[in-house]
Design an enzyme around this catalytic site. Structure first.
Site, short mmCIF file in Angstrom:
data_model
loop_
_atom_site.label_atom_id
_atom_site.label_comp_id
_atom_site.label_asym_id
_atom_site.label_seq_id
_atom_site.Cartn_x
_atom_site.Cartn_y
_atom_site.Cartn_z
N ASP A 1 25.02 -6.69 -22.28
CA ASP A 1 25.27 -6.55 -20.85
C ASP A 1 23.95 -6.87 -20.14
OD1 ASP A 1 26.32 -5.54 -18.32
OD2 ASP A 1 25.17 -3.72 -18.74
N ASP B 1 22.80 -5.78 -16.23
CA ASP B 1 22.29 -4.68 -15.41
C ASP B 1 22.27 -3.37 -16.17
OD1 ASP B 1 21.80 -6.22 -13.20
OD2 ASP B 1 23.66 -5.73 -12.17
#
Length: 318
Positions: free
Chosen positions: A41, A43
């Site tokens: 991922d 953020d």
């Protein structure tokens, strides 16, 4: 009739191709036969929300790439991901796979493979109903920093439509009067991103909203209202980052990228994400049997786990 000459010629060509690829990997400092993928991922996993990657961590992940393949799957659009993880189009050359917007925009080895468009999947009528409902709901939300402190006048909010999305602004009202700042509905290729405070808020305002949201459950209540209004319409709602949530068709969560990766001959796919609880945008891929999932709490935590998994003697952590 079986042509043995053609058969062995084909086998030799494949062997030569594999030898050239292995030699190229060694020249680039890569280990041959990199059949493990670390999928990240963005953020909260590789960077703080909407900020650039730390240079030391950036260097570490490029070192990791010499041992295993690395990829990213983020909810943001490609431009935001590219801005956070490099300059220009660096990102598609620094990662073997780049999946933007939950994997509806796919890159491999620096080349664009495919794009999916939400309006083609759910139709124009439902899309307009969604946007109109969100605009009406946000008009009723009260936030301490909704009003522009520099002026008593209301600010104009807007829906941001991505270029070449195929969506026309001529068939609905795109501008609405709201005492907020920035873009509140961002129309992406594969989803709608909804931000009650507006995406143009400052980092300080982003953090402040996040703290208010934890207490007041602003996004949670918004999503609950959407689920009630659009029950049975084949839509998913997931939170991501500090200030927004995403709306997309069922099946268009981050697992979408696994359809491509399944055919890549990988031995193991390790996934690292911070929103892995129910309702988070990493939840589905984290729990998918095709991945080995890890919950992380910061970019530094991600690097720590990778050192533990792939390096015998971890160096000093940045």
């Amino acid at each position: 009739m079986f042509d043995s000459y053609m058969y062995f010629e084909s086998v030799n060509k494949e062997r030569d191709k594999k030898r050239r690829e292995d030699e190229m990997d060694r020249t680039n400092g890569f280990s041959s036969g990199r059949n493990i993928l670390c999928l990240f991922d963005v953020d909260g996993t590789l960077t703080p929300p909407r900020e650039k990657i730390d240079p030391q961590l950036d260097e570490f992940f490029q070192t990791l790439r010499r041992k295993v393949k690395i990829g990213i799957v983020g909810g943001s659009d490609y431009c935001k991901i590219a801005e956070q993880l490099g300059e220009g189009d660096d990102v598609i050359h620094k990662f073997d796979y780049v999946f933007a917007e939950n994997g509806t925009v796919q890159y491999k080895d620096g080349k664009l493979l495919s794009k999916h468009a939400i309006q083609n999947e759910i139709g124009e009528e439902l899309l307009q109903d969604l946007i109109n409902f969100c605009l009406s709901y946000m008009g009723l939300i009260k936030l301490p920093k909704k009003r522009n402190a520099a002026s008593p006048l209301h600010m104009w909010g807007k829906i941001n439509v991505k270029p070449n999305s195929g969506f026309s602004t001529g068939n609905m009202s795109f501008w609405f009067l709201l005492a907020c700042r920035g873009t509140f509905i961002e129309f992406r290729n594969g989803m709608l991103n909804i931000s009650p405070i507006g995406r143009s808020c400052t980092l300080e305002e982003r953090i402040e909203f996040s703290e208010i949201d934890k207490r007041e459950k602003i996004r949670e209540k918004f999503v609950a209202a959407l689920k009630e209004e659009f029950a049975g319409k084949g839509l998913r709602f997931t939170r991501g980052g500090l200030i927004s949530f995403d709306i997309f068709p069922e099946g268009w969560d981050k697992r979408l990228c696994l359809e491509l990766l399944e055919s890549e001959g990988l031995d193991t796919i390790y996934f690292f994400g911070n929103e892995t609880s129910d309702g988070g945008n990493d939840y589905e891929i984290f729990n998918d049997p095709r991945t080995v999932g890890f919950t992380v709490y910061s970019p530094e935590d991600t690097a720590r786990l990778c050192r533990k998994l792939f390096f015998d003697a971890p160096p000093h952590e940045p």
